[in-house]
Design an enzyme around this catalytic site. Structure first.
Site, PDB file in Angstrom:
ATOM      1  CG  ASP A  52      21.847  37.335  41.896  1.00 53.38           C
ATOM      2  OD1 ASP A  52      20.439  37.165  41.899  1.00 53.38           O
ATOM      3  OD2 ASP A  52      22.662  36.500  41.889  1.00 53.38           O
ATOM      4  CB  SER A  53      19.792  36.396  46.000  1.00 55.15           C
ATOM      5  OG  SER A  53      20.055  35.677  45.038  1.00 55.15           O
TER       6      SER A  53
ATOM      7  CB  CYS B  27      17.633  37.954  41.075  1.00 56.67           C
ATOM      8  SG  CYS B  27      17.064  36.730  42.285  1.00 56.67           S
TER       9      CYS B  27
ATOM     10  CD  GLU C 215      25.710  33.278  46.341  1.00 60.19           C
ATOM     11  OE1 GLU C 215      26.445  33.871  47.318  1.00 60.19           O
ATOM     12  OE2 GLU C 215      25.353  33.853  45.258  1.00 60.19           O
TER      13      GLU C 215
ATOM     14  CB  CYS D 168      18.531  30.240  38.796  1.00 57.31           C
ATOM     15  SG  CYS D 168      19.592  30.924  40.068  1.00 57.31           S
TER      16      CYS D 168
ATOM     17  CG  HIS E  66      23.271  31.415  41.549  1.00 52.60           C
ATOM     18  ND1 HIS E  66      22.339  32.303  41.735  1.00 52.60           N
ATOM     19  CD2 HIS E  66      24.398  31.756  42.676  1.00 52.60           C
ATOM     20  CE1 HIS E  66      22.652  33.092  42.898  1.00 52.60           C
ATOM     21  NE2 HIS E  66      23.864  32.784  43.328  1.00 52.60           N
TER      22      HIS E  66
END
Length: 279
Positions: free
Chosen positions: A11-12, A74, A154, A186, A188
């Site tokens: 993932d990013s 992602c 994040e 997403c 996240h």
């Protein structure tokens, strides 16, 4: 490439930990190697070619580590990179598709919301699943987008007042339009579930693609004879492209929240070992 090799997860940033948790539940005996491109997160607002390049570099790094397959955990990277990756690498590459199909099947109001990044909205995967599932059913899909939410997660602020303010701003129109299902487009965003429910109660049923991609990953590995054969005891390793000292607190918190469904487990309570990698 052998069945005993680890499975790569990319993932990013830390959002893919929501997918890692589902993979662990579906594949308790597999060793998982998680790579977070924290030096370049977020991907959502980056140009399409840059997203493809960064994703290619990350999967190349995992391939060099000897993984037997890669889950691109992602949504933005999946939207732009899957075809290229599958042509380039001789191993299973599994991506994410926004959970529009189950949302369409579950809606009572005929209105479904999708919360996504700019990159996912630009990509073709979301448009394809809307065309395939929502339009034939006569279901309206309303999209909500934010460039702030991924950086907030994040930064360890998934439950902060700022995060709740952003969610109020972008999701209120969906609630007012009658959406009863909210697709979290997403990886996240499952970490925002508490904030969404704090603001909107039970207005939305929240759906993400984690459980489905975990089941699909198991089928793919089984079909290629790549399941480890172990039924328990799988390990996790964590690689980041940025500063591991910055990533450690957030990664530890999100692992404790997601990896074991809130149950007490000594692995979730410990600070994970995080290594630096160049991609």
């Amino acid at each position: 490439m052998t069945a005993s090799a680890p499975l790569g997860v990319f993932d990013s940033g830390v959002g893919g930990l929501s997918i890692l948790a589902e993979l662990r539940r579906a594949l308790p005996g597999e060793d998982l190697l998680y790579l977070a491109d924290t030096a370049h997160v977020p991907y959502g607002a980056r140009p399409d070619d840059e997203i493809r390049t960064l994703t290619d570099r990350a999967v190349t790094a995992l391939h060099a580590q000897g993984v037997k397959g890669v889950v691109v955990a992602c949504n933005t990277a999946s939207a732009f990179s899957l075809g290229h990756l599958r042509a380039r690498f001789d191993l299973p590459v599994i991506g994410l598709v926004p959970a529009v199909k189950p949302a369409v099947q579950a809606t009572h109001s005929g209105v479904v919301g999708v919360l996504a990044t700019p990159g996912t909205l630009r990509g073709t995967l979301l448009a394809e699943v809307i065309r395939e599932w929502a339009k034939p059913a006569g279901v309206q899909v309303i999209k909500a987008v934010s460039t702030e939410l991924v950086p907030l997660v994040e930064a360890g602020q998934a439950d902060s007042e700022r995060t709740r303010a952003v969610l109020r701003d972008i999701l209120t129109p969906l609630a007012q339009a009658g959406a009863d299902q909210l697709v979290l487009g997403c990886t996240h965003y499952p970490f925002l579930a508490g904030s969404i429910r704090a603001e909107f109660g039970n207005t939305f049923t929240l759906l993400d693609s984690g459980p489905a991609v975990a089941r699909h990953t198991r089928r793919v590995l089984e079909g290629r004879g790549l399941l480890s054969g172990q039924t328990a005891g799988g390990t996790e390793r964590y690689l980041v492209t940025g500063d591991p000292r910055t990533a450690a607190p957030v990664l530890t918190t999100l692992l404790a929240r997601s990896m074991h469904n809130g149950t007490q487990d000594h692995r979730a309570a410990l600070t994970p070992r995080i290594e630096t990698i160049q991609t």
